[in-house]
Design an enzyme around this catalytic site. Sequence first.
Site, PDB file in Angstrom:
ATOM      1  N   HIS A 112      -5.691  -3.837  -1.343  1.00  0.00           N
ATOM      2  CA  HIS A 112      -5.474  -2.901  -2.352  1.00  0.00           C
ATOM      3  C   HIS A 112      -5.675  -3.364  -3.571  1.00  0.00           C
ATOM      4  CE1 HIS A 112      -4.766   0.649   0.557  1.00  0.00           C
ATOM      5  NE2 HIS A 112      -4.186  -0.297   1.190  1.00  0.00           N
ATOM      6  N   LYS A 143     -12.337   0.033   0.259  1.00  0.00           N
ATOM      7  CA  LYS A 143     -11.360   0.843  -0.714  1.00  0.00           C
ATOM      8  C   LYS A 143     -12.216   0.710  -2.103  1.00  0.00           C
ATOM      9  CE  LYS A 143      -7.545  -0.337   2.344  1.00  0.00           C
ATOM     10  NZ  LYS A 143      -7.965  -0.998   3.273  1.00  0.00           N
ATOM     11  N   SER A 189       0.707  -1.157   0.020  1.00  0.00           N
ATOM     12  CA  SER A 189       0.136   0.032  -0.063  1.00  0.00           C
ATOM     13  C   SER A 189       0.633   1.205  -0.077  1.00  0.00           C
ATOM     14  CB  SER A 189      -1.095   0.151   1.340  1.00  0.00           C
ATOM     15  OG  SER A 189      -0.152   0.068   2.522  1.00  0.00           O
TER      16      SER A 189
END
Length: 401
Positions: A215, A249, A187
Amino acid sequence: MMQEGRPLDFMRARLQTLQEAQLYRRLRPELGSSEPWLERDGRRLLNLSSNNYLGLADHPALKAAARQVLERWGCGMGSSRLIAGSSALHAELEARLARFKGSESALVFNSGYVANLGIITALVGPGDLILSDALNHASIIDGCRLSRATCKVYPHADSAAVARLLAEARRNGHSGKTLVVTDSLFSMDGDVAPLEELVDLCRQHGALLLVDEAHATGCLGPGGRGLLADLDEEVRAYEGLIAVGTLSKALGSFGAFVVGPALLTDYLINVARPFIFTTALPPPVVAASLAALTLLEEQPMLVERLQANAAYLRQGLQALGFNTLASSTHIVPVLVGEASQALEMAARLQEAGVLAVAIRPPTVPAGMARIRASVMAVHTRSDLDFALEAFERVGRELRLL
């Protein structure tokens, strides 16, 4: 006369030390947003600091789904999943996530941090061995510490080092469980783990492999199914392979999940303390996550748009002379060096109309402070050109170019 004690002096001292080292942090609610552009005090700021990678957090479909379920189910479940908090909505989300990830089953947790703590401490304990990538997320690091297993940190993305550590454990007669744990997409650097090599090594040594796709989920791999989905089916079929993902996310909602064999989820339901003792996710959050999965399945081009935008910004920054480390994804770091320099660059970028935060130790190693730019699928080319112009101007002002 006895002087009155000041039991919070340790807090004052610690905060002063952080301030002197340019590592002090504060909340900035005036900048809180997941939108590609912010309107603050009559100014527009291009948002390059959000993990809302696909732009779904404020999508009408997610809002409508959350509103509809809010009216029917209310704001919260009122208990943990194992008491009275496991609804048909939660079961539907887990079934959809398992299908999306191509796994036998899924189990939802309340955040990525909670998921990693719960899973790692359920899998290993005293007498066991963990091999953890040097750049793993803090939630993985804390899970390793709390497990009380022996933890050895291997150099970042170094599968040869993992091979040596696994062979060493075998030579030394290690009889406990072995867990290799890694992010799939890192990340802060934007690079990826050597997943196929890690699966092969774990298969050879009978080790568990935990891969955090926080992610990568929704952003990479076929249809946004993550980097593990890029591997051959035979590789993915390894029984010891466990994957974690988040809903907070690219999917624009909140929460996290683990996917793997049904045996795994059954085990975690009975053993993972953060799952057992936490109130279930609120129904509107679950509904928004379901709507996000539907959107992603119907519009896989969002993933392609995200990566095209990322490549455009990354290559533009590199052409200007910035060091973007080994990034190959939608997370684009701009290496600056010292924390004070990174803070100054972030401040000047904001003055130029770009919100791109400074990342400092302990999130990254000392001397490796950076600006972390997060691209969204909903950014336009003109947005990214605006960002490149700002980076160039500020870079020259600070003599970084």
